[in-house]
Scaffold this motif. Structure first.
Motif, PDB file in Angstrom:
ATOM      1  N   ALA A 184       0.825  -1.206   0.000  1.00  0.00           N
ATOM      2  CA  ALA A 184       0.000   0.000   0.000  1.00  0.00           C
ATOM      3  C   ALA A 184       0.860   1.257   0.000  1.00  0.00           C
ATOM      4  O   ALA A 184       0.460   2.302  -0.514  1.00  0.00           O
ATOM      5  CB  ALA A 184      -0.918   0.004   1.217  1.00  0.00           C
ATOM      6  N   GLY A 185       2.045   1.165   0.587  1.00  0.00           N
ATOM      7  CA  GLY A 185       2.979   2.287   0.569  1.00  0.00           C
ATOM      8  C   GLY A 185       2.863   3.242   1.735  1.00  0.00           C
ATOM      9  O   GLY A 185       3.177   4.426   1.616  1.00  0.00           O
ATOM     10  N   PHE A 186       2.419   2.754   2.905  1.00  0.00           N
ATOM     11  CA  PHE A 186       2.365   3.619   4.085  1.00  0.00           C
ATOM     12  C   PHE A 186       3.797   3.946   4.524  1.00  0.00           C
ATOM     13  O   PHE A 186       4.700   3.112   4.444  1.00  0.00           O
ATOM     14  CB  PHE A 186       1.585   2.947   5.217  1.00  0.00           C
ATOM     15  N   ASP A 187       3.976   5.172   5.012  1.00  0.00           N
ATOM     16  CA  ASP A 187       5.328   5.665   5.288  1.00  0.00           C
ATOM     17  C   ASP A 187       5.851   5.137   6.628  1.00  0.00           C
ATOM     18  O   ASP A 187       5.146   5.152   7.636  1.00  0.00           O
ATOM     19  CB  ASP A 187       5.325   7.192   5.330  1.00  0.00           C
ATOM     20  N   ARG A 188       7.116   4.698   6.594  1.00  0.00           N
ATOM     21  CA  ARG A 188       7.769   4.244   7.824  1.00  0.00           C
ATOM     22  C   ARG A 188       9.229   4.646   7.819  1.00  0.00           C
ATOM     23  O   ARG A 188       9.918   4.530   6.804  1.00  0.00           O
ATOM     24  CB  ARG A 188       7.658   2.722   7.977  1.00  0.00           C
ATOM     25  N   VAL A 189       9.692   5.096   8.973  1.00  0.00           N
ATOM     26  CA  VAL A 189      11.104   5.389   9.177  1.00  0.00           C
ATOM     27  C   VAL A 189      11.594   4.512  10.332  1.00  0.00           C
ATOM     28  O   VAL A 189      10.842   3.694  10.868  1.00  0.00           O
ATOM     29  CB  VAL A 189      11.324   6.886   9.499  1.00  0.00           C
ATOM     30  N   LYS A 190      12.823   4.692  10.725  1.00  0.00           N
ATOM     31  CA  LYS A 190      13.360   3.917  11.837  1.00  0.00           C
ATOM     32  C   LYS A 190      12.549   4.183  13.111  1.00  0.00           C
ATOM     33  O   LYS A 190      12.284   5.335  13.471  1.00  0.00           O
ATOM     34  CB  LYS A 190      14.830   4.274  12.085  1.00  0.00           C
TER      35      LYS A 190
END
Length: 541
Positions: free
Chosen positions: A264-270
């Motif tokens: 889906a492309g949901f945003d995630r960072v560390k």
């Protein structure tokens, strides 16, 4: 810390002890003796099978642990609905697992069992997750067949879901590790691959006793529908294995070779922990449901780095809206403010109540999150919408409808947590069960009903007294008090988060410190299913 903090903390820890003890009891299913009986047959228990299958059993997010709690007491109870369900990882692949608990009425299906199985399938379908069925069930609990068999959301719906999931390209793997009888036999055979454990697994539409009664044929169950029969004669099952462990190892090998899914492309960072101590939630959150508190204090102990960007901070202040990250995932949070707030016009607004300005703000915020593909988290401590002539003249129904419309049409995944109160239309606007949250959990302090216990009890008492007076009966104060106690006790039981969890109105009751993990697991699951284009429909302005 002040006295109130310490008192809240002590009371919350008592609630957590109750939660822990209840969970331990329920996880024993039919009890230690029946688990031992499984072992004597060379079988693992349902939970042992799941533990063996998963990469890390501690990563298993259980759904419906308290299903059936306090229900079916005349039939001896049905701990956890007689089936264990949840989200876990097999060979690094996130998936849904469904395991019948044969220690509970031989794994027979009660009404709540059907509801829980359908919930597990719903999670798989919404998130496009592979699903594994570990089958060990005697079939429908016949004394209650009228509540399990014929309706749309009953037993047969699971086979419809099997077919629909197959068409959607969702991987389904089944292992027959005990009995698999009657209509239930279709579930593993409608899966992509069906394996069976030799000597302990069996599958047939009718067992040997029913065959004898129906057509007069004498045959034993192993010859009728055992592993050798179905792997070497009928071809119904694909492969047989010598033990539960061998069968589960084969499932692992299948999952080791599954191709990657579209995202889906949901945003995630560390990921990062909150800077503020999460355990302080126990002292900051009052167990007394009428006490005010600042919801922002709770939010800052849930989000990464304790960083939270509020949306329209000085407008519609009875609802807090804003962006943050949870375990690295970008989220939009909609939460009820429980402190009294003051508008720029100098008007006081009660905490936990949704006003026209806050509903208007939330609707716009929800639409923005859909526009930006940001998952939504709803934190409930809501008494309902504001009432009275001023609110009605100000268009509270119109603004409330706007919020409900935006929330109901959201295409980004929604996650709901009932922290405290969740009453009436406030439950709906804040994405209650009826509005398809991907996951919905309650804290031990949660209360869910059409209105508060005090309000409901007094209303019901007035109705009861009026009815008696209409019949010409005199109602003394003593009688009123007795009626009020009876009504209050019954209603208080129904307010309990365990009452909601037993009926799967929520997916479970959890320690507040589990909230971040549940949201993260849920968004990772949702990321397997691309979202549709957002269309809010007609908005009342």
């Amino acid at each position: 810390m002040d006295i109130a903090f310490n008192k809240n903390e002590d009371q919350y820890k008592k609630l957590l002890y109750q939660l822990s003890e209840s969970a331990k009891r329920v996880k024993l299913g039919g009890g230690e003796k029946r688990i031992a009986a499984q072992h004597e047959k060379g079988k693992l228990s349902a939970r042992e099978r799941i533990d063996y299958l998963l990469d890390d059993p501690n990563d298993f997010l259980e759904i419906g642990l308290f299903a059936g709690e306090g229900m079916y007491e005349e039939q001896g109870g049905c701990p956890s609905g007689g089936v264990v369900t949840g989200i876990g990882y097999v060979q690094g692949r996130q998936c849904v697992v469904v395991a019948n608990d044969a220690t509970v009425k031989a794994g027979a299906w009660f009404p709540i069992t059907a509801k829980k199985n359908l919930r597990a399938q719903e999670v798989a379908m919404e998130n496009h997750l592979p699903i594994i069925y570990l089958v060990d069930s005697a079939g429908v609990f016949l004394p209650m067949q009228d509540e399990i068999f014929p309706d749309k959301e009953h037993f047969g719906r699971q086979f419809r879901n099997n077919a629909k999931m197959s068409a959607m390209g969702i991987v389904q793997i089944a292992a027959i590790m005990g009995s698999c009888v009657a209509g239930g036999a279709y579930l593993p055979i409608m899966s992509d691959e069906a394996m069976i454990v030799d000597k302990t697994g069996s599958i047939f539409l009718a067992g040997s006793y029913l065959v004898k009664a129906a057509i007069g044929e004498n045959i034993d169950n192993e010859t009728l529908g055992g592993a050798t029969t179905h792997c070497e004669i009928s071809g119904v099952t694909d492969n047989k294995f010598d033990s539960d462990e061998d069968c589960l190892d084969a499932i692992k090998r299948i999952f080791d070779k599954i191709g990657a899914s579209e995202k889906a492309g949901f945003d995630r960072v560390k990921a990062a922990e909150p800077k503020l101590d999460q355990k302080e939630i126990y002292g900051l959150f009052p167990t007394d449901r009428v006490k005010p508190y600042n919801m922002l204090d709770i939010i800052l102990r849930l989000v990464d780095h304790s960083e939270f960007d509020e949306y329209k901070k000085d407008y519609g202040k009875s609802l807090i809206c804003g962006h943050g990250r949870i375990d690295g995932w970008a989220v939009g949070i909609v939460a009820n403010q429980r402190e009294m707030v003051k508008t720029k016009k100098g008007e006081m607004q009660m905490g936990g109540v949704i006003y026209s300005d806050s509903a208007d703000k939330a609707a716009r915020f929800i639409m923005n999150c859909n526009q930006r593909k940001i998952p939504l988290v709803f934190l409930h401590d809501v008494s309902g919408f504001m009432v009275g002539s001023k609110a009605e003249h100000g268009g509270i129904i119109k603004d409330g409808a706007k919020m409900v419309n935006a929330m109901a049409n959201s295409v980004v995944p929604k996650f709901t947590f009932i922290l405290g109160n969740s009453y009436g239309a406030g439950n709906y606007a804040m994405c209650g069960k009826a509005y398809d949250p991907r996951l919905i959990y309650a804290w031990p302090t949660a209360q869910m009903a059409v209105m508060s216990g005090a309000a409901a009890s007094n209303t019901l008492l007035q109705i009861k007294v009026a009815s008696l007076k209409a019949k010409g009966e005199e109602v003394t104060n003593e009688v009123k008090e007795a009626f009020l106690k009876e009504i209050t006790d019954r209603y208080t039981e129904q307010l309990s988060p365990y009452y909601a969890a037993s009926r799967l109105w929520v997916d479970g009751v959890v320690d507040p410190l589990q909230t971040r993990r549940i949201i993260s697991t849920g968004i990772e699951a949702a990321n397997h299913a691309p979202v549709d284009k957002f269309n809010v429909g007609v908005i009342q302005t």
